[in-house]
Design a protein around this motif. Structure first.
Motif, PDB file in Angstrom:
ATOM      1  N   GLY A 338       0.809  -1.214   0.000  1.00 53.31           N
ATOM      2  CA  GLY A 338       0.000   0.000   0.000  1.00 53.31           C
ATOM      3  C   GLY A 338       0.839   1.259   0.000  1.00 53.31           C
ATOM      4  O   GLY A 338       0.474   2.279  -0.614  1.00 53.31           O
ATOM      5  N   LEU A 339       1.978   1.216   0.677  1.00 50.34           N
ATOM      6  CA  LEU A 339       2.884   2.363   0.713  1.00 50.34           C
ATOM      7  C   LEU A 339       3.533   2.602  -0.646  1.00 50.34           C
ATOM      8  O   LEU A 339       3.625   3.739  -1.117  1.00 50.34           O
ATOM      9  CB  LEU A 339       3.943   2.143   1.786  1.00 50.34           C
ATOM     10  N   VAL A 340       3.989   1.518  -1.275  1.00 46.11           N
ATOM     11  CA  VAL A 340       4.606   1.633  -2.602  1.00 46.11           C
ATOM     12  C   VAL A 340       3.599   2.193  -3.600  1.00 46.11           C
ATOM     13  O   VAL A 340       3.915   3.088  -4.405  1.00 46.11           O
ATOM     14  CB  VAL A 340       5.143   0.269  -3.061  1.00 46.11           C
ATOM     15  N   GLU A 341       2.363   1.682  -3.568  1.00 48.08           N
ATOM     16  CA  GLU A 341       1.334   2.157  -4.499  1.00 48.08           C
ATOM     17  C   GLU A 341       1.027   3.636  -4.276  1.00 48.08           C
ATOM     18  O   GLU A 341       0.871   4.400  -5.242  1.00 48.08           O
ATOM     19  CB  GLU A 341       0.065   1.331  -4.329  1.00 48.08           C
ATOM     20  N   ALA A 342       0.937   4.058  -3.022  1.00 49.53           N
ATOM     21  CA  ALA A 342       0.614   5.453  -2.733  1.00 49.53           C
ATOM     22  C   ALA A 342       1.693   6.393  -3.265  1.00 49.53           C
ATOM     23  O   ALA A 342       1.388   7.443  -3.854  1.00 49.53           O
ATOM     24  CB  ALA A 342       0.437   5.647  -1.223  1.00 49.53           C
ATOM     25  N   VAL A 343       2.950   6.022  -3.068  1.00 50.24           N
ATOM     26  CA  VAL A 343       4.052   6.857  -3.547  1.00 50.24           C
ATOM     27  C   VAL A 343       4.078   6.888  -5.068  1.00 50.24           C
ATOM     28  O   VAL A 343       4.283   7.944  -5.687  1.00 50.24           O
ATOM     29  CB  VAL A 343       5.393   6.343  -2.982  1.00 50.24           C
ATOM     30  N   ARG A 344       3.848   5.744  -5.695  1.00 49.31           N
ATOM     31  CA  ARG A 344       3.829   5.697  -7.166  1.00 49.31           C
ATOM     32  C   ARG A 344       2.698   6.559  -7.721  1.00 49.31           C
ATOM     33  O   ARG A 344       2.902   7.332  -8.667  1.00 49.31           O
ATOM     34  CB  ARG A 344       3.673   4.256  -7.646  1.00 49.31           C
ATOM     35  N   GLU A 345       1.494   6.438  -7.143  1.00 52.22           N
ATOM     36  CA  GLU A 345       0.358   7.209  -7.637  1.00 52.22           C
ATOM     37  C   GLU A 345       0.558   8.708  -7.441  1.00 52.22           C
ATOM     38  O   GLU A 345       0.055   9.514  -8.225  1.00 52.22           O
ATOM     39  CB  GLU A 345      -0.918   6.750  -6.938  1.00 52.22           C
ATOM     40  N   ALA A 346       1.320   9.074  -6.409  1.00 50.62           N
ATOM     41  CA  ALA A 346       1.601  10.495  -6.181  1.00 50.62           C
ATOM     42  C   ALA A 346       2.715  11.020  -7.079  1.00 50.62           C
ATOM     43  O   ALA A 346       2.972  12.231  -7.106  1.00 50.62           O
ATOM     44  CB  ALA A 346       1.965  10.725  -4.713  1.00 50.62           C
ATOM     45  N   GLY A 347       3.404  10.131  -7.790  1.00 46.22           N
ATOM     46  CA  GLY A 347       4.384  10.548  -8.785  1.00 46.22           C
ATOM     47  C   GLY A 347       5.773  10.851  -8.270  1.00 46.22           C
ATOM     48  O   GLY A 347       6.532  11.573  -8.928  1.00 46.22           O
ATOM     49  N   VAL A 386       6.752  -8.033  -3.324  1.00 50.82           N
ATOM     50  CA  VAL A 386       5.829  -6.901  -3.401  1.00 50.82           C
ATOM     51  C   VAL A 386       6.115  -6.061  -4.634  1.00 50.82           C
ATOM     52  O   VAL A 386       5.200  -5.703  -5.399  1.00 50.82           O
ATOM     53  CB  VAL A 386       5.914  -6.049  -2.117  1.00 50.82           C
ATOM     54  N   HIS A 387       7.379  -5.737  -4.866  1.00 54.88           N
ATOM     55  CA  HIS A 387       7.716  -4.911  -6.028  1.00 54.88           C
ATOM     56  C   HIS A 387       7.447  -5.646  -7.337  1.00 54.88           C
ATOM     57  O   HIS A 387       6.980  -5.031  -8.319  1.00 54.88           O
ATOM     58  CB  HIS A 387       9.174  -4.459  -5.940  1.00 54.88           C
ATOM     59  N   ARG A 388       7.699  -6.937  -7.354  1.00 56.73           N
ATOM     60  CA  ARG A 388       7.413  -7.697  -8.574  1.00 56.73           C
ATOM     61  C   ARG A 388       5.914  -7.706  -8.865  1.00 56.73           C
ATOM     62  O   ARG A 388       5.484  -7.551 -10.009  1.00 56.73           O
ATOM     63  CB  ARG A 388       7.972  -9.116  -8.420  1.00 56.73           C
ATOM     64  N   ARG A 389       5.121  -7.860  -7.832  1.00 57.37           N
ATOM     65  CA  ARG A 389       3.657  -7.889  -8.007  1.00 57.37           C
ATOM     66  C   ARG A 389       3.135  -6.549  -8.506  1.00 57.37           C
ATOM     67  O   ARG A 389       2.216  -6.507  -9.341  1.00 57.37           O
ATOM     68  CB  ARG A 389       3.004  -8.251  -6.673  1.00 57.37           C
ATOM     69  N   LEU A 390       3.724  -5.462  -8.030  1.00 56.07           N
ATOM     70  CA  LEU A 390       3.248  -4.131  -8.396  1.00 56.07           C
ATOM     71  C   LEU A 390       3.907  -3.593  -9.662  1.00 56.07           C
ATOM     72  O   LEU A 390       3.479  -2.546 -10.175  1.00 56.07           O
ATOM     73  CB  LEU A 390       3.498  -3.157  -7.240  1.00 56.07           C
ATOM     74  N   GLY A 391       4.935  -4.273 -10.156  1.00 53.03           N
ATOM     75  CA  GLY A 391       5.638  -3.783 -11.335  1.00 53.03           C
ATOM     76  C   GLY A 391       6.549  -2.602 -11.038  1.00 53.03           C
ATOM     77  O   GLY A 391       6.887  -1.825 -11.946  1.00 53.03           O
ATOM     78  N   THR A 392       6.953  -2.464  -9.779  1.00 53.72           N
ATOM     79  CA  THR A 392       7.880  -1.408  -9.394  1.00 53.72           C
ATOM     80  C   THR A 392       9.269  -2.007  -9.182  1.00 53.72           C
ATOM     81  O   THR A 392       9.457  -3.219  -9.252  1.00 53.72           O
ATOM     82  CB  THR A 392       7.395  -0.698  -8.116  1.00 53.72           C
ATOM     83  N   HIS A 393      10.233  -1.149  -8.913  1.00 53.18           N
ATOM     84  CA  HIS A 393      11.628  -1.590  -8.853  1.00 53.18           C
ATOM     85  C   HIS A 393      12.096  -1.769  -7.417  1.00 53.18           C
ATOM     86  O   HIS A 393      11.994  -0.839  -6.602  1.00 53.18           O
ATOM     87  CB  HIS A 393      12.527  -0.577  -9.562  1.00 53.18           C
TER      88      HIS A 393
END
Length: 451
Positions: A338-347, A386-393
């Motif tokens: 949830g933290l990774v997604e929030a930061v990504r969505e905020a750009g 978590v990063h693999r699931r979200l497609g983040t690094h």
């Protein structure tokens, strides 16, 4: 307006905020005298090198590099020999070679070194041998001896910490620029007590592969003597920006850019216990041009993290902000996403690192504070999942380790048993991975990188 260029920010305006985890200095006038002297001393690093680290971290933010941040839990005034520093540098170089050779990913090497003397504490007092004493806050504040006199804060120690940091920076530069870190000498980095272990033998095979690759390049006509990347490495310095008077005294305005740099280190971070949005530490970190880290624990809420990102990186600059998750192996899979997604969505183009050490500490039955190697690895594995699931690094790892043959953390391929903790438990604060465990971890992280 960019906070880094904000004319309203000054290195000392954090004093208008509440500063957590600060010692109760018994003599404010003595502290002021020390701060004035520190402000006149030469900087420990230079602004252009800070900018170079920020550029390297920008590559990591884009998924083009992996960060290895590692070193002592707390540096000690008792052990600052060149041989100890060489051992620490050897294991960091070995781990970087394993990660790069196995995965093909370049590694940004950052030491918890040349300034990691202060430690936040969960309680103001601790009980040692039945006596209640002020908690040990690092050698920059007081001594670790279990007496009231030793635990009295002494501002002169800020100068001692500066002197040791300056000596460490000098030795580190000599080693990384003077041939010690030459890739053709990778065999020499294998520590004696590690070489005969399974990890040491696996590393030896990689060093042989590096030799073959260098011979192949030479055979193709490449002038290896002119390839500086083979002969020198960058190992950047970092520490927690905990004692704000020390940090502010070493903050200088760069004449060329007119930006402020905390020249006590290339990178500093704000810890889990000092990350209050309206607190002094975030205020100080918001105005310096250095890359800034922020520890992110399991109690952090997404909205709070996004607001911290806004304070520290309002212009969303790649390489500026490093988020260091420290969840614990049993919470990382549930809390991090949830933290990774929030930061990504905020750009915010942050670098995500995993600190698998601090959330996995416990006290053994024998009374030693320790960590299990498998818990450490499980948190790293969960971080990657978590990063693999979200497609983040998954941008890197943040470790407490030493090049010495200590017995502070349990487990590893040549397992340290609980009954062995007393053999070489040398840390002055938290338990560190020894060199064998560190190398074992590097091989296992390399496998995660190539999945």
């Amino acid at each position: 307006m960019n906070a880094l260029d904000d004319a309203g920010w000054q290195p000392w305006d954090w004093q208008q905020r509440v500063a957590a985890q600060q010692p109760e200095w018994p003599d404010p006038e003595a502290l002021d005298a020390v701060i004035k002297e520190l402000a006149q001393r030469p900087a420990l690093v230079v602004a252009k090198d800070v900018d170079r680290l920020r550029a390297a971290l920008a590559r990591a933010a884009r998924g083009r590099a992996f960060v290895l941040q590692a070193g002592d839990c707390a540096e000690s005034f008792h052990d600052h020999s060149a041989s100890s520093l060489r051992a620490k540098l050897k294991i960091i170089l070995q781990m970087a070679v394993v990660l790069t050779y196995s995965s093909g990913v370049s590694v940004v090497k950052i030491g918890r070194i040349a300034g990691q003397f202060a430690k936040p504490r969960s309680a103001p007092v601790e009980v040692v041998d039945g006596a209640t004493l002020p908690s040990f806050r690092g050698h920059i504040v007081h001594d670790d001896a279990p007496t009231l006199d030793a635990r009295r804060p002494n501002p002169e120690r800020l100068l001692w910490a500066y002197d040791q940091s300056r000596a460490t920076v000098s030795v580190l530069r000599a080693l990384t620029e003077g041939g010690f870190a030459d890739l053709s000498g990778a065999h020499r980095w294998n520590l004696d007590f590690v070489a005969s272990s399974p990890e040491g033998q696996r590393y030896q095979a990689i060093a042989d592969g590096v030799d073959r690759a260098l011979r192949f390049m030479a055979g193709c006509g490449i002038d290896l003597e002119r390839e500086a990347v083979l002969h020198q490495v960058n190992v950047w310095t970092s520490h927690e920006a905990l004692l704000l008077p020390y940090e502010a005294a070493l903050t200088r305005r760069d004449p060329a850019s007119q930006r402020y740099y905390d020249l006590s280190a290339h990178m500093v971070w704000v810890g889990e216990r000092t990350r209050q949005l309206d607190g002094a530490h975030l205020r100080f970190a918001s105005g310096i041009a250095n890359p800034v880290g922020l520890k992110v624990g399991p109690t952090m809420e997404p909205d709070t993290l996004v607001e911290a990102c806004r304070i520290l990186d309002p212009d969303r600059t790649p390489g500026r902000l490093v988020l260091i998750s420290r969840m614990g192996h049993d919470a990382v899979r549930d809390r991090l996403g949830g933290l990774v997604e929030a930061v990504r969505e905020a750009g915010y183009p942050v670098v995500w690192l995993c600190d698998p050490m601090h959330g996995n500490t416990f006290v053994s039955q024998s009374g030693y504070k320790t960590r299990r190697f498998e818990d450490v690895m499980d948190e790293i594995a969960g971080f990657f999942e978590v990063h693999r699931r979200l497609g983040t690094h998954a941008g890197g790892i943040h470790l407490e380790l030493t090049g010495e043959d200590v017995t502070e953390c349990l487990g590893g391929s040549e397992a340290v048993l609980e009954s062995e903790l007393c053999r070489a438990y040398d840390t002055i604060c938290d338990p560190r991975l020894n060199a064998r465990q560190s190398l074992d971890l590097a091989f296992r992280v390399a496998e995660l990188l190539i999945r």
